[in-house]
Write an enzyme that holds these catalytic residues in place. Structure first.
Site, short mmCIF file in Angstrom:
data_model
loop_
_atom_site.label_atom_id
_atom_site.label_comp_id
_atom_site.label_asym_id
_atom_site.label_seq_id
_atom_site.Cartn_x
_atom_site.Cartn_y
_atom_site.Cartn_z
CG HIS A 134 0.07 1.44 2.09
ND1 HIS A 134 0.69 0.76 0.64
CD2 HIS A 134 0.40 0.23 2.66
CE1 HIS A 134 1.10 0.11 0.69
NE2 HIS A 134 0.70 -0.58 2.13
CD GLU A 149 1.88 -3.90 -1.66
OE1 GLU A 149 2.05 -5.02 -1.45
OE2 GLU A 149 1.76 -3.23 -1.17
#
Length: 436
Positions: free
Chosen positions: A122, A350
């Site tokens: 990430h 997300e």
């Protein structure tokens, strides 16, 4: 009816976080330097000079945060592993103390009956790899696969589901093309090799994970419905270009084994024999991060082949992002139309919003309610969506925006590290209890 009424019984609800945004402990227990450490400590790169040095101090407080998840009642937790915490220089022997931390985290999730969904990358690339070219260097793809193997060797007896990359389009565009994120390069279309090398790293990592018995592997792509500014032919053409760049550049190779035509020509110099087959190594599910649609028009300047346009007439988040729940339904049904049988089951990995409301965040409740409804309608339309992860559990370090944008279900006082569940936390907990 509640927001979770009508979902299949197997539908998974979770929360998401990312290592650099919450962990802190930037120099503790053998952690190496990441590109985000370097970027955030460079004057002028982040709002107010904020850094992730402490962030939410999650490295020391994770048990408290796991208890918050248990109290929320979520099914799963999507988090990322810090590559420089595990391999300080991005190569060679792992750091035992870094792996020990994730051991404790995984065991803590098992103890609370929360499904474990780790993301390998990430955006916090070890700085030592960036010094050698980062994702512009093909060698980084191999280093990423090695790192994936190290993690799977340590955690794979308990972790069965993995995400390779998070939002490679954003990392390439903001990190290498426009310079607003780490590593802060402004290469324009010369950043395109970063796309190929991330995807190659993904394919190689899938092979490493699969060889170690991984049951489910996915990549998480940020996707957006693309709206032309008008029916004018030039605006329609600009929308097609943007769709190819933002959506298809990272979905087509993984699902179809090809790049969009005009991008394939630009990438041809870095594609080697066997690369596309590696990138298309089968995955089990696809992660989709959605925040808003994108409106584009014909270019008015030479730098880009499209202009970004404002979407009017809809609410906006504290970040200024348009709130369009129907865009998520449009995106999901559009993916089904575009990829057909090549589209695997989807997780919304997300979705969330920043608000200025510190505790009484009705805006976020309405946002989540609307987007869950959009997912429900997409499932009814035949899209295989398996779960939905809220971004984010905690207020955190929001990249170049520092601590100015609050996405959390839980408020974090960054001076005291006190956690306070917001109204949205209690709303979602009630939804999950009612679901049973």
């Amino acid at each position: 009816m509640g927001s979770l009424d009508g979902f299949p019984t197997w539908f998974e609800v979770g929360v998401s976080t990312a290592a650099y945004q919450i962990e802190g402990a930037a120099t503790e227990d053998g952690r190496g330097v990441s590109i985000w450490d370097t970027f955030a400590h460079t004057p002028g790169r982040t709002l107010a000079g904020d850094t992730g040095d402490v962030a939410c101090d999650y490295y020391h407080r994770f048990a408290e945060d796991l208890d918050l998840m248990a109290g929320l009642g979520v099914d799963a937790y999507r988090f990322s592993l810090s590559w420089p915490r595990i391999q300080p220089d991005g190569r060679g022997k792992p750091n035992p103390l870094g792996l020990d931390f994730y051991d404790r985290l995984v065991d803590g999730l098992l103890d609370r009956d929360i499904a474990i969904v780790p993301t390998l990358f990430h955006w916090d690339l070890p700085q030592a790899l960036e010094d050698d070219g980062g994702w512009l260097n093909r060698e980084t793809s191999k280093r990423f696969a090695e790192y994936a193997g190290i993690v799977a060797d340590r955690l794979g007896d308990r972790v069965r589901r993995w995400i390779t990359l998070n939002e490679p389009i954003v990392h390439m565009a903001q990190g290498y093309a426009f310079g607003s994120h780490a590593p802060g390069k402004s290469l324009g279309f010369e950043a395109l090799p970063v796309a190929h090398h991330q995807l190659l790293g993904h394919g190689l990592a899938v092979q490493e994970l699969r060889s170690r018995g991984a049951a489910e592997i996915m990549i998480t792509n940020n996707c957006t419905p693309v709206w032309p500014a008008s029916a004018d032919e030039a605006d329609e053409a600009a929308a097609m270009v943007y769709d190819a760049f933002h959506n298809r550049l990272f979905n087509d190779p993984v699902l179809l084994g090809t790049y969009p035509d005009f991008l394939a020509a630009l990438l041809e110099p870095v594609i080697q024999d066997g690369d596309m087959e590696t990138i298309r190594t089968p995955i089990d599910t696809l992660g989709i991060n959605y925040y808003n649609p994108t409106k584009v028009g014909a270019p008015t300047q030479d730098e880009l082949p499209f202009d970004m346009k404002q979407i009017d007439g809809v609410p906006t988040t504290a970040f200024g992002w348009p709130v369009v729940p129907d865009g998520l339904h449009e995106l999901l049904t559009g993916l089904k139309t575009t990829y057909g049988d090549a589209l695997p089951p989807i997780y919304i990995t997300e979705n969330g919003c920043s608000t200025d409301d510190l505790i009484e965040d009705q805006f976020r409740i309405d946002y989540l309610d609307g987007h869950l409804g959009a997912v429900k309608r997409a499932i009814a339309a035949g899209v295989d969506v398996r779960g939905y992860f809220v971004w984010s559990l905690l207020d955190n370090f929001e990249w170049a925006e520092g601590y100015s944008q609050r996405f959390g279900l839980v408020r974090v006082d960054f001076d005291t590290q006190e956690r306070t569940p917001k109204a949205s936390y209690h709303w979602l907990a009630a939804q999950l209890r009612e679901r049973g």
